[in-house]
Design an enzyme around this catalytic site. Structure first.
Site, mmCIF file in Angstrom:
data_model
loop_
_atom_site.group_PDB
_atom_site.id
_atom_site.type_symbol
_atom_site.label_atom_id
_atom_site.label_comp_id
_atom_site.label_asym_id
_atom_site.label_seq_id
_atom_site.Cartn_x
_atom_site.Cartn_y
_atom_site.Cartn_z
ATOM 1 N N LYS A 1 -20.909 3.979 24.125
ATOM 2 C CA LYS A 1 -20.925 5.418 23.840
ATOM 3 C C LYS A 1 -21.619 5.746 22.519
ATOM 4 C CE LYS A 1 -17.316 7.054 26.816
ATOM 5 N NZ LYS A 1 -16.150 7.894 27.015
ATOM 6 N N LYS B 1 -21.823 2.473 35.701
ATOM 7 C CA LYS B 1 -20.733 3.176 36.383
ATOM 8 C C LYS B 1 -21.053 4.670 36.499
ATOM 9 C CE LYS B 1 -17.552 4.737 32.877
ATOM 10 N NZ LYS B 1 -16.281 5.323 32.682
ATOM 11 N N LYS C 1 -19.231 11.024 33.988
ATOM 12 C CA LYS C 1 -19.425 12.472 33.889
ATOM 13 C C LYS C 1 -20.415 12.822 32.779
ATOM 14 C CE LYS C 1 -14.607 12.998 32.753
ATOM 15 N NZ LYS C 1 -14.166 12.261 31.569
HETATM 16 N N1 AQP Z 1 -16.964 5.260 37.839
HETATM 17 C C1 AQP Z 1 -15.651 5.103 37.820
HETATM 18 N N2 AQP Z 1 -15.024 4.379 38.788
HETATM 19 C C2 AQP Z 1 -13.677 4.227 38.772
HETATM 20 N N3 AQP Z 1 -12.866 4.772 37.847
HETATM 21 C C3 AQP Z 1 -13.446 5.505 36.882
HETATM 22 N N4 AQP Z 1 -12.944 6.173 35.824
HETATM 23 C C4 AQP Z 1 -13.957 6.766 35.137
HETATM 24 N N5 AQP Z 1 -15.122 6.494 35.733
HETATM 25 C C5 AQP Z 1 -14.845 5.713 36.814
HETATM 26 C C6 AQP Z 1 -11.533 6.243 35.484
HETATM 27 O O1 AQP Z 1 -11.180 7.593 35.299
HETATM 28 C C7 AQP Z 1 -10.156 7.652 34.303
HETATM 29 C C8 AQP Z 1 -10.463 8.705 33.301
HETATM 30 O O2 AQP Z 1 -11.628 8.413 32.587
HETATM 31 P P1 AQP Z 1 -12.013 9.303 31.328
HETATM 32 O O3 AQP Z 1 -12.649 10.559 31.742
HETATM 33 O O4 AQP Z 1 -10.870 9.477 30.430
HETATM 34 O O5 AQP Z 1 -13.031 8.427 30.568
HETATM 35 P P2 AQP Z 1 -14.151 7.507 31.041
HETATM 36 O O6 AQP Z 1 -13.591 6.253 31.607
HETATM 37 O O7 AQP Z 1 -15.032 7.366 29.866
HETATM 38 O O8 AQP Z 1 -14.830 8.331 32.227
HETATM 39 P P3 AQP Z 1 -16.284 8.871 32.318
HETATM 40 O O9 AQP Z 1 -16.447 9.590 33.603
HETATM 41 O O10 AQP Z 1 -17.267 7.781 32.067
HETATM 42 O O11 AQP Z 1 -16.325 9.925 31.172
HETATM 43 P P4 AQP Z 1 -17.337 10.064 30.012
HETATM 44 O O12 AQP Z 1 -18.670 10.155 30.672
HETATM 45 O O13 AQP Z 1 -16.903 11.330 29.326
HETATM 46 O O14 AQP Z 1 -17.213 8.865 29.170
HETATM 47 C C9 AQP Z 1 -10.011 6.255 33.711
HETATM 48 O O15 AQP Z 1 -8.894 5.633 34.307
HETATM 49 C C10 AQP Z 1 -11.263 5.579 34.140
HETATM 50 O O16 AQP Z 1 -11.094 4.189 34.277
#
Ligand code: AQP
Length: 340
Positions: A118, A201, A204
């Site tokens: 990040k 992965k 968002k």
């Molecule tokens: N691609 C994914 N596949 C499975 N699980 C996922 N999670 C996120 N992406 C995937 C799970 O969603 C939960 C919440 O995640 P978060 O929004 O708190 O943070 P993150 O993991 O950083 O998710 P993003 O979508 O990648 O957000 P950004 O882009 O803001 O960093 C967690 O349980 C995560 O494992």
């Protein structure tokens, strides 16, 4: 004197940092609902304090907190059975976060891959909060003596760090106070990948909207994104194992399996020998049939923000009732004087 002495309690959180994706839905939200149905006491948290580790425009953050809460409810979380709240309304998270940041070691945080991803190339410009995020996450979990943390694969390292922090706290203070929580990473969609690049992965915050399916996408957008999803020219094989070297193809099969509830081999068998131009429309129909009702329900709930705020307020009260005595004892263990 073992962690099994702690009663089962689930904690998990999601950041209100923009559109929820199919990855969040399959990797987290749907799992939360399954755990609720299994009857384990649980807290599900909108982790707004984590969200501000990167810049959030205040009005957008406020809206995103309500949208994520609406998504929790639309997916089937029930405030009567699960505690639903936003992190910033329970000060115990920040306070315990500080104490645990004095337990965690810099070397441990230096190994966190999410910070490296990040922060990108310009680490010096990243916020201190982005770096120390895992100690706040440890506090989120340990403030409730949670024993189980349902997460996607990407969060495994953070839950393992939480265990290390809990163990060091217990060791340093000579107590058996914090449980060592277990990451619960189950199902076929623990790591949903980008539709444009099978090695990344689905996220968002990916700059390409075509890389992900958002919970707010309409049927046309979902169909278009799946039609354009990257695959290879080969047809679907006879067995799932034959997809080992075909990351993009495997990802679409995994998504189909997760949405349909079929096992992965059954999905491959059903489409064996057929091209992805046959498989993709079936996958799009399946995704739309799952997501359309959720999206519609989110919109209905957002029409009444006061009701959403009431859910969060009530949840925060109940969460604080659990966390405050745990914090009070923590202060005592650490040696703080509490005389107010
Ligand atoms: N691609 C994914 N596949 C499975 N699980 C996922 N999670 C996120 N992406 C995937 C799970 O969603 C939960 C919440 O995640 P978060 O929004 O708190 O943070 P993150 O993991 O950083 O998710 P993003 O979508 O990648 O957000 P950004 O882009 O803001 O960093 C967690 O349980 C995560 O494992």
């Amino acid at each position: 004197m073992t962690e099994t002495a702690h009663p089962r309690r689930v904690f998990s959180g999601i950041q209100p940092s923009g559109n929820l994706t199919l990855g969040n839905y399959l990797g987290a939200l749907r799992r939360f609902v399954e755990m609720q149905e299994a009857g384990v006491p649980a807290l599900y948290c909108v982790v707004d304090m984590h969200a501000i580790t990167v810049w959030q425009e205040p009005a957008k953050l406020r809206a995103a907190i309500r949208e994520l809460t609406a998504a929790f409810l639309a997916c089937g979380l029930d405030p009567a059975r699960s505690i639903i709240f936003n992190q910033s309304q329970v000060p115990a998270h920040a306070e315990l976060g500080w104490i645990l940041s004095c337990v965690a070691r810099i070397g441990w945080l230096n190994r966190m891959t999410q910070f490296k991803d990040k922060a990108g190339k310009d680490r010096e410009a990243a916020s201190v909060g982005l770096y120390s995020y895992p100690t706040l996450m440890a506090a989120d979990i340990l403030a409730y003596h949670a024993t189980e943390v349902p997460v996607g694969e990407d969060q495994k390292q953070h839950v393992e760090l939480t265990r290390d922090i809990a163990a060091k706290f217990n060791h340093d203070y000579g107590v058996d106070y914090f449980p060592l929580p277990a990451p619960i990473i189950e199902g076929v969609a623990t790591r949903v990948m980008s539709l444009r690049d099978g090695t990344r992965k689905m996220s968002k915050s990916d700059p390409s909207d075509m890389s992900r399916i958002n919970l707010t996408d309409d049927a046309d957008a979902i169909a278009q994104k799946i039609r354009k999803a990257r695959t290879d020219p080969d047809p679907l094989p006879e067995t799932y194992a034959a997809l080992a070297e075909r990351a993009e193809a495997r990802n679409l099969v995994n998504i189909y399996a997760a949405l349909s509830g079929l096992d992965r081999d059954a999905v491959v068998t059903e489409f064996a020998g057929r091209p992805f131009s046959d498989f993709k429309p079936a996958l799009a129909d399946l995704a739309v049939s799952h997501l359309a009702p959720v999206t519609a329900r989110i919109q209905e709930l957002l029409a009444d923000p006061a009701e959403i705020d009431a859910v969060l307020g009530d949840g925060a009260e109940r969460a604080a009732e659990i966390a405050e005595p745990i914090l009070a004892r923590t202060r005592d263990i650490v040696g703080f004087v509490s005389s107010r």
